[in-house]
Design a protein around this motif. Structure first.
Motif, PDB file in Angstrom:
ATOM      1  N   THR A   1       0.810  -1.215   0.000  1.00  0.00           N
ATOM      2  CA  THR A   1       0.000   0.000   0.000  1.00  0.00           C
ATOM      3  C   THR A   1       0.844   1.266   0.000  1.00  0.00           C
ATOM      4  O   THR A   1       0.693   2.138  -0.866  1.00  0.00           O
ATOM      5  N   SER A   2       1.757   1.404   0.955  1.00  0.00           N
ATOM      6  CA  SER A   2       2.555   2.636   1.048  1.00  0.00           C
ATOM      7  C   SER A   2       3.503   2.748  -0.139  1.00  0.00           C
ATOM      8  O   SER A   2       3.731   3.855  -0.658  1.00  0.00           O
TER       9      SER A   2
ATOM     10  N   MET B   1       3.053   1.572  -3.264  1.00  0.00           N
ATOM     11  CA  MET B   1       2.316   1.947  -4.465  1.00  0.00           C
ATOM     12  C   MET B   1       1.828   3.390  -4.402  1.00  0.00           C
ATOM     13  O   MET B   1       1.872   4.125  -5.392  1.00  0.00           O
ATOM     14  N   ASN B   2       1.373   3.810  -3.245  1.00  0.00           N
ATOM     15  CA  ASN B   2       0.887   5.186  -3.117  1.00  0.00           C
ATOM     16  C   ASN B   2       2.017   6.197  -3.279  1.00  0.00           C
ATOM     17  O   ASN B   2       1.818   7.282  -3.837  1.00  0.00           O
ATOM     18  N   ALA B   3       3.200   5.851  -2.783  1.00  0.00           N
ATOM     19  CA  ALA B   3       4.341   6.749  -2.944  1.00  0.00           C
ATOM     20  C   ALA B   3       4.717   6.921  -4.412  1.00  0.00           C
ATOM     21  O   ALA B   3       5.098   8.003  -4.860  1.00  0.00           O
ATOM     22  N   TRP B   4       4.573   5.844  -5.168  1.00  0.00           N
ATOM     23  CA  TRP B   4       4.947   5.872  -6.580  1.00  0.00           C
ATOM     24  C   TRP B   4       3.781   6.284  -7.495  1.00  0.00           C
ATOM     25  O   TRP B   4       3.962   6.415  -8.705  1.00  0.00           O
ATOM     26  N   ARG B   5       2.610   6.490  -6.925  1.00  0.00           N
ATOM     27  CA  ARG B   5       1.421   6.757  -7.736  1.00  0.00           C
ATOM     28  C   ARG B   5       1.620   7.905  -8.751  1.00  0.00           C
ATOM     29  O   ARG B   5       1.221   7.779  -9.917  1.00  0.00           O
TER      30      ARG B   5
ATOM     31  N   SER C   1       1.286   5.611 -12.217  1.00  0.00           N
ATOM     32  CA  SER C   1      -0.122   5.503 -12.622  1.00  0.00           C
ATOM     33  C   SER C   1      -0.320   5.610 -14.134  1.00  0.00           C
ATOM     34  O   SER C   1      -1.370   5.235 -14.648  1.00  0.00           O
TER      35      SER C   1
ATOM     36  N   PRO D   1      -3.345  -1.005  -3.429  1.00  0.00           N
ATOM     37  CA  PRO D   1      -4.427  -0.012  -3.570  1.00  0.00           C
ATOM     38  C   PRO D   1      -4.946   0.040  -5.004  1.00  0.00           C
ATOM     39  O   PRO D   1      -4.264  -0.376  -5.948  1.00  0.00           O
ATOM     40  N   GLU D   2      -6.134   0.546  -5.168  1.00  0.00           N
ATOM     41  CA  GLU D   2      -6.740   0.648  -6.491  1.00  0.00           C
ATOM     42  C   GLU D   2      -6.171   1.834  -7.274  1.00  0.00           C
ATOM     43  O   GLU D   2      -5.499   2.693  -6.722  1.00  0.00           O
ATOM     44  N   GLY D   3      -6.474   1.832  -8.570  1.00  0.00           N
ATOM     45  CA  GLY D   3      -6.082   2.967  -9.391  1.00  0.00           C
ATOM     46  C   GLY D   3      -4.860   2.739 -10.246  1.00  0.00           C
ATOM     47  O   GLY D   3      -4.291   3.698 -10.781  1.00  0.00           O
TER      48      GLY D   3
END
Length: 352
Positions: free
Chosen positions: A22-23, A25-29, A33, A52-54
């Motif tokens: 989670t953390s 993927m969100n950091a690299w979003r 993306s 996480p989604e997206g």
């Protein structure tokens, strides 16, 4: 940031050794993306992945690996080796490989480093391996060829491999890290260099990018030492892979760049605990480096697959009698070429 190629020409491969991404993927979003991701779960990881989604992604687990490659092959995709399965099943021209314990770094001005954009810049501008340019990469903004650089060599060659660096945890082996337990890399050196031809380097899959069409089969998960663990100090596999691909790039007239982009690497593993596991690999390098330094491939080897076969045969002939491990490695390299031709070279994705 706009790229000189289309976004759909890129796959980002992530070997998942942690279950909760989670953390990460969100950091690299902000960067990831835009692209298609291949996430390969370590077959030894029991917990379900949390993602996480997206994101546009495909996930490969143990059942998928067994379905694609079977269970009879000598290739083992556990631990960090799982990233190589992502290389195998990708169908994109360019692959970016980032480990799941790495986060985006920041440059000297505090801006987030777009690792994908920098890797693609490295791969889509020529490399200059046959004459060293003392002003770094002449194809970067603000640089050019220095006085005395032969004009006949200024067009350069195709860059096939881009090797990024990382902040925080320095790229030391276990003995060095054990002696400098508090040392961390905090310098941001705004530079890219072409590694000279006939010069070896310890390439790591932590933060790399490559042109899969020309050198994909040369990055291979074939050397496995007895008792090796999964942490960065212990594995010799990607170092062996790096020497193979560098020798092959030299033979094929391709270039390798090192330097930017940086990522931030979290601390992982225990250097003291890794010392015993890694010592075999430390000793092995004293024999392996001279072997690769003297290795010359025949002119008839014109593809990466051909070159891997020639390297494997040379390993059998010159190193096989010294340690059974080398003979096993050579056989695994031959198996990898067969696997690449049957799976990696097909027109459709195995996950489709």
């Amino acid at each position: 940031m706009s790229l000189p190629i289309k976004d759909d020409e890129i796959d980002i491969v992530i070997g998942a050794l942690h279950s909760d991404l989670t953390s990460f993927m969100n950091a690299w979003r902000p960067i990831f993306s835009r692209f298609h991701l291949i996430i390969v779960k370590d077959p030894d990881l029991k917990e379900e992945l949390k993602i996480p989604e997206g994101f546009n992604l495909d996930i490969y687990k143990k059942l998928d690996i067994d379905r694609v490659v079977g269970t009879s092959t000598s290739i083992i995709f556990s631990g960090y080796s799982c990233r190589y399965f992502g290389y195998l099943v990708s169908r994109k021209k360019y692959i970016i490989s980032v480990d799941d314990d790495c986060l985006p770094a920041k440059d000297n001005k505090g801006f987030l480093v777009d690792a994908v954009a920098q890797h693609i810049t490295n791969l889509t501008t020529p490399a200059t391996p046959f004459f060293f340019n003392t002003l770094y990469d002449p194809f970067t903004e603000g640089a050019d060829f220095v006085r005395g650089y032969p004009f006949s060599l200024r067009s350069g060659v195709t860059c096939a491999l881009s090797c990024g660096l990382w902040h925080n945890l320095a790229d030391y082996d276990a003995p060095t890290q054990a002696l400098k337990p508090e040392e961390r890399n905090s310098r941001y050196v705004d530079a890219v260099l072409t590694v000279p031809a006939r010069t070896l380097m310890p390439i790591s899959g932590i933060n790399i990018a490559f042109n899969r069409d020309v050198v994909g089969p040369a990055l291979l998960p074939c050397l496995r030492l007895a008792g090796e663990g999964k942490f960065r100090w212990e594995t010799m596999e990607d170092i062996w892979s790096g020497m193979c691909v560098k020798v092959i790039c030299d033979h094929l007239g391709l270039g390798v760049k090192t330097g930017l982009p940086y990522v931030w690497r979290n601390d992982r593993g225990d250097a003291i605990a890794s010392l015993r596991k890694e010592w075999e690999g430390v000793k092995m390098m004293e024999e392996v480096v001279p072997f690769f330094q003297s290795l010359r491939l025949p002119q008839e080897a014109t593809t990466a697959e051909d070159c891997v076969v020639e390297v494997a045969n040379a390993v059998k002939e010159k190193l096989g009698s010294k340690d059974p491990m080398f003979a096993r490695t050579a056989n695994a390299m031959l198996d990898w070429v067969k696997l690449w031709k049957s799976v990696g070279g097909s027109s459709s994705s195995p996950g489709a």
